[in-house]
Design an enzyme around this catalytic site. Structure first.
Site, PDB file in Angstrom:
ATOM      1  CG  ASP A 122     -56.627 -64.842  48.645  1.00 52.53           C
ATOM      2  OD1 ASP A 122     -56.999 -63.744  48.169  1.00 52.53           O
ATOM      3  OD2 ASP A 122     -55.827 -64.905  49.596  1.00 52.53           O
TER       4      ASP A 122
HETATM    5  C1  NOJ Z   1     -55.328 -61.438  48.609  1.00 57.70           C
HETATM    6  C2  NOJ Z   1     -55.258 -61.648  50.095  1.00 57.70           C
HETATM    7  O1  NOJ Z   1     -54.601 -62.859  50.374  1.00 57.70           O
HETATM    8  C3  NOJ Z   1     -56.610 -61.658  50.765  1.00 57.70           C
HETATM    9  O2  NOJ Z   1     -56.423 -61.682  52.149  1.00 57.70           O
HETATM   10  C4  NOJ Z   1     -57.437 -60.488  50.332  1.00 57.70           C
HETATM   11  O3  NOJ Z   1     -58.675 -60.511  50.996  1.00 57.70           O
HETATM   12  C5  NOJ Z   1     -57.614 -60.552  48.833  1.00 57.70           C
HETATM   13  N1  NOJ Z   1     -56.314 -60.480  48.201  1.00 57.70           N
HETATM   14  C6  NOJ Z   1     -58.504 -59.440  48.297  1.00 57.70           C
HETATM   15  O4  NOJ Z   1     -57.851 -58.239  48.352  1.00 57.70           O
END
Ligand code: NOJ
Length: 765
Positions: free
Chosen positions: A311
Site C-alpha cells: 500500500d
Molecule cells: C492507500 C489506500 O489504502 C489504498 O486502498 C489505495 O489503493 C492506495 N492508497 C492507492 O491510492
C-alpha cells in the site's frame, strides 16, 4: 504487436529477447517439466497451457535484465493531477526513460498514458511496458453506489456488471489495473473504510469480491477492455482497533484464518492477478513485512502466482512500525516477505541494490519478485499490445454511456435499505405537497462518495433535482449546514414544513467523513441535523428521512422523529433517480443490510455471528445480572445483518432439512417456503443461517451459508432449495486443521439474521 515492435525496433536490446523466448519455449515444450503455480485467470485449460507460454516468455526476458532493470520493475510512482488533468513530474518521466519504473498509478487519460507508455516502450533500455493502476473502486467515470451500498443488493451478478462497466470505462482512459476489490471484513462502523467493503460477513464479502474480479478481468485479462484486479488490503485491515484507521490489529490466527482471510481467498480464487498489502500489523508483524502472509499463506498455501503491491508508502512505514532499523532493512523486510512492488516509498529504487550487495536480500528473491510482475504484464497483454488503452478516439465515446447511467440508477435503487416505514409512510403519492429539507438535499458532490476515481458532478442530479423530476409540488430549504452549529436556516425550514403534506429530510454524513483516514468516535447524526429534525417534526408529523452516509449510523434517537427512514448511502452518478424510484413507489425496496446498525456506539463491534459465551443473555434466564449483557442497552443491534423492509411483506414456513442425519461429505438439502403476503410484487432475499451447536472450539451463534433472491408477485408462494456441502460447514478446528465436525447443526431460513423458522440435522463421520 509488441512482437513486431520489438523485432523492428532499431538498437533496442529489448528486441532480442523474443528469439530466446521462442527457443526456450521449444525446450520447455519438449521437457514439459514446468510446474504450474499460477491460478489461471479464467481457470480454463486454454489458459493453463497459455500460462506455460507466459513462463517461457518471462524466463527469456529475465535472462536479459540487469539487477538494476529488475529492480526497476518493482517500483511504482504516482502521477499528479493539475487543473487540466493528470501530469507526471519530469523527474518521474526520466526514471521511466531509464527503465526504473515498472508501474504508475493515478495516471489516466488515453493521451497522458500513451505519452508515458511511449517513453517506457520506445525510450527505455528494454522497452518493458508500464502497468497503469488506479483506484477504480465503485466506478471510473460513471460512479456507482459505494461498495457497502452495492453489497446490500446481495446481487453478485449486478456487482459483476458494475465492475465490467468500470473496466470498459477505465481501460479506455489508459488504466489497466484496478486497486479493487477491497475484501476487508468490516465490523466497526467507526472505521471510515467500511464504506469501501462489503460488510461484516466473510461469505458475502468474498462473493462480492469474486464478482468484482470477474467483472474487471473479464474472460481474458489481456483484452483491451479488461483490468487486472487487486485484492486488498491483505490482511486483516478491517480489524483495526477501535475503528481507528491504520491502527494495530491484534487477532488470533484462528480469527484471521477463519473470519478475515476467506473473503480475500474467494476473490483470489476468481483469478485476481494482484494483491495489495495492508497498512496494519498482524500479530506484531506489519503486513508489508510479513513472510507469513505474503509467502506462506498467499503463495505457498494458496498457490497465488500474481503480484503483490505494497500500500501507499507502506514499505517506508516499516520504520514507524519499528520493525526496521533503517531504510535498507525496511526494503529487505518487504522484499523478503514477498512484496513485489513498492508503491511510492521509493525505497526499492534507492536501497534494494545495496540490500542485495550486503546480502540482506538474495538476487534470487529479486528475480522471483520481478518474474511475478513480468508474468502479470504478459497476462495483461501489455507486451503484445502496450498501447491497448491509449486510443483517444475510443476514449471520447467510452464514458457515461446511457446504458451505464441506467445501470447506475438500477444499482442505486437495489442498494437502498428501507429501515423504518411506520404506517406505510412510503411510498409518497405524487400529488402530495412535499417539503424537501436538509443539508444534503441539494448536494451533488456527496452522492459520489469517496474514491470517485475520474467521476465528477457534471450531469449528476441531487435528490432535490430528482424529486422535482418526479413530483410536481416541491418546496426546498437547506435548513442547516452539515455540522456547524448554525440555526439561521431553521426558520425557512419550519415555514415550508408547516404547510407541506409531508417532509422529506435528507441528512447524513459529508462524503469526506468516510473512506480512508476518516474514522470517527461518534456515529450519530451531527447535533445540528438532529435539532433541525426536531424543529421540523414540531410542525409536521409526517417526516420521511433519506440518509446519505457511508457507515452504519446510530439512529436510535432519530427514529421517534421520523415515520420512515431510507438508507440511501452514497448512491452514485445517477443514484438520485434510483432513490426517487423508491420514494415514488416505482421500485419496491429490496436492499438488505450487510453491516449491523448498533443501537448505541458502545456496542461496537456488534455483528450477527457473535459467540454464545458461557453466560449467554436470554430475557427469560433467571440469572439476569450475571449474564453477558449491558446494564442499560440490549445486546442486539438496532438493525441486524440481513435486515431491510419492503413495501410488501414476506412470510417463511416449512423450513425443512431433507434428512435428520448425514454422513460427512453428503450434500445437505434444505427447503423452505416464502410467500409474498402483501399487495405489491417484490424481490425478497431468502437467507440461510447455520449453527454448529457443539464444536471442538466455540462456534458463532449463526453463520450465513447461502442466500437466494426471489421475485414474488402479491400472494405468490415459492419453495426454495439450498444445498450445503461439507466445505460450507468446514472451519478451523481445535488443532487448526480445516474440516467438518460431527454433531448437531441448527438451520434457519428467513429475511434477516434473526430468522426464526428453522430445523436441524446431525452429521456423522
Ligand atoms: C492507500 C489506500 O489504502 C489504498 O486502498 C489505495 O489503493 C492506495 N492508497 C492507492 O491510492
Amino acid at each position: 504487436m509488441t512482437k513486431t515492435y520489438i523485432e523492428e525496433k532499431p538498437n533496442n536490446t529489448g528486441g532480442r529477447w523474443y528469439v530466446p523466448v521462442m527457443m526456450l519455449g521449444l525446450v520447455v515444450l519438449v521437457a514439459c517439466t514446468v510446474k504450474e503455480s499460477f491460478i489461471s485467470p479464467s481457470g480454463s485449460t486454454e489458459d493453463y497451457f497459455r500460462s506455460r507460454e507466459v513462463e517461457r516468455r518471462v524466463d527469456s526476458l529475465m535472462r536479459l535484465l540487469t539487477l538494476e532493470e529488475k529492480i526497476g520493475q518493482l517500483c511504482m510512482y504516482t502521477s499528479h493531477h493539475d487543473v487540466t488533468g493528470p501530469s507526471t513530474p519530469i523527474y518521474t518521466e526520466e526514471l521511466i526513460r531509464e527503465g526504473k519504473v515498472g508501474a504508475m498509478f493515478n495516471a489516466f487519460t488515453a493521451s497522458h498514458n500513451a505519452h508515458l507508455q511511449r517513453i517506457a516502450v520506445e525510450e527505455s533500455p528494454r522497452g518493458i511496458p508500464i502497468l497503469f493502476g488506479y483506484d477504480v473502486i465503485h466506478g471510473f467515470k460513471t460512479i456507482f453506489p459505494i461498495n457497502l451500498a452495492m453489497s446490500c443488493s446481495w446481487d453478485t451478478i449486478l456487482v459483476e456488471q458494475v465492475a465490467r462497466v468500470s473496466a470498459m470505462e477505465a481501460t479506455a482512459s489508459g488504466v489497466k489495473w484496478a486497486f479493487s476489490p477491497m475484501c476487508d471484513i468490516s465490523r466497526d462502523p467507526r472505521w471510515g473504510r467500511v464504506s469501501e467493503g462489503s460488510g461484516e460477513d466473510y461469505l458475502l464479502c468474498g462473493k462480492m469480491g469474486a464478482a468484482m474480479v470477474r467483472g474487471y478481468q473479464g474472460e481474458d485479462m489481456s483484452s483491451d477492455t479488461s483490468l487486472v484486479a487487486c485484492v486488498k488490503h491483505f490482511a486483516g485491515y478491517g480489524a483495526v482497533q477501535a475503528g481507528r484507521d491504520y491502527h494495530t490489529v491484534d487477532i488470533t490466527d484462528r480469527t484471521l484464518r477463519g473470519v478475515y482471510l476467506p473473503a480475500y481467498k474467494a476473490a483470489l480464487d476468481a483469478g485476481a492477478g494482484s494483491v495489495m498489502t495492508a497498512f496494519n500489523e498482524v500479530d506484531g508483524c506489519p503486513a508489508t513485512a510479513s513472510y507469513y502472509l505474503m509467502t506462506d499463506i498467499l503463495r505457498d498455501q494458496w498457490g497465488f502466482g500474481g503480484l503483490v503491491v505494497s500500500d501507499y508508502t507502506a514499505v517506508m512505514e516499516l520504520l514507524h512500525h519499528g520493525t526496521a532499523t533503517d531504510s535498507l532493512s525496511a526494503t529487505a523486510q518487504a522484499v523478503n516477505a514477498g512484496v513485489n512492488i513498492d508503491m511510492e516509498s521509493d525505497f526499492y529504487r534507492q536501497y534494494l541494490r545495496r540490500a542485495v550487495e550486503y546480502g540482506y536480500v538474495s538476487e534470487k528473491q529479486v528475480d522471483r519478485m520481478c518474474r511475478d510482475v513480468l508474468r502479470i504484464k504478459f497476462y495483461a497483454g501489455l507486451f503484445d499490445n502496450p498501447y491497448q488503452n491509449t486510443d483517444v478516439t475510443r476514449e471520447k465515446t467510452a464514458h457515461q454511456k446511457d446504458s451505464y447511467m441506467q445501470l447506475s440508477r438500477r444499482v442505486a435503487r437495489e442498494s437502498c435499505v428501507l429501515l423504518e416505514n411506520e404506517g406505510m409512510a412510503l411510498p409518497l403519492d405524487t400529488a402530495l405537497n412535499i417539503a424537501v429539507i436538509g443539508p444534503l438535499a441539494d448536494s451533488r458532490d456527496d452522492l459520489l462518495g469517496s474514491w470517485r476515481a475520474a467521476g465528477d458532478t457534471l450531469g449528476v442530479l441531487s435528490i432535490l433535482d430528482a424529486m422535482k423530476e418526479r413530483f410536481p409540488h416541491i418546496s426546498y430549504a437547506k435548513g442547516c449546514p452539515m455540522m456547524e452549529d448554525d440555526t439561521t436556516g431553521f426558520a425557512r425550514a419550519r415555514e415550508i414544513a408547516t404547510t407541506a403534506d409531508v417532509v422529506l429530510m435528507v441528512c447524513g454524513e459529508s462524503w469526506q467523513w468516510t473512506g480512508e483516514a476518516a474514522s470517527v468516535t461518534d456515529i450519530s447524526l451531527p447535533s445540528i441535523q438532529d435539532k433541525l429534525l426536531q424543529v421540523v417534526r414540531g410542525v409536521n408529523r409526517n417526516v420521511v428521512m433519506i440518509l446519505l452516509n457511508g457507515r452504519p449510523l446510530e439512529l436510535t434517537d432519530v427514529i421517534p422523529y421520523t415515520n420512515a427512514i431510507l438508507e440511501a448511502w452514497y448512491p452514485g452518478s445517477n443514484g438520485a433517480r434510483g432513490v426517487v424510484d423508491i420514494i415514488s413507489g416505482d421500485y419496491n425496496p429490496s436492499g438488505r443490510l450487510t453491516m449491523s446498525f448498533p443501537m448505541r456506539v458502545g456496542q461496537v463491534p456488534v455483528h450477527y455471528d457473535m459467540k454464545n459465551t458461557g453466560r449467554p443473555y436470554t430475557p427469560d434466564n433467571p440469572r439476569q445480572k450475571y449474564l453477558s449483557r449491558y446494564l442499560f442497552t440490549p445486546n442486539s443491534p438496532l438493525y441486524p445483518f440481513g435486515y431491510g423492509l419492503s413495501y410488501t411483506s414476506y412470510e417463511y414456513s416449512d423450513v425443512s432439512v431433507e434428512e435428520d442425519h448425514y454422513l460427512t461429505g453428503e450434500p445437505i438439502r434444505i427447503t423452505a417456503k416464502v410467500k409474498n403476503t402483501g399487495a405489491v410484487a417484490g424481490w425478497e432475499t431468502a437467507q440461510l443461517y447455520v449453527r454448529d451447536v457443539i464444536g471442538s472450539v466455540t462456534r458463532p451463534v449463526r453463520e450465513l451459508k447461502a442466500w437466494q433472491k426471489v421475485y414474488l408477485a402479491p400472494g405468490e408462494e415459492r419453495e426454495i432449495l439450498f444445498t450445503l456441502t461439507e466445505k460450507d460447514l468446514s472451519f478451523y478446528r481445535a488443532d487448526m486443521t480445516w474440516g467438518i465436525e460431527e454433531g448437531r447443526y441448527d438451520v434457519w431460513v428467513g429475511g434477516d439474521s434473526n430468522a426464526s423458522e428453522g430445523d436441524y440435522f446431525y452429521i456423522k463421520e
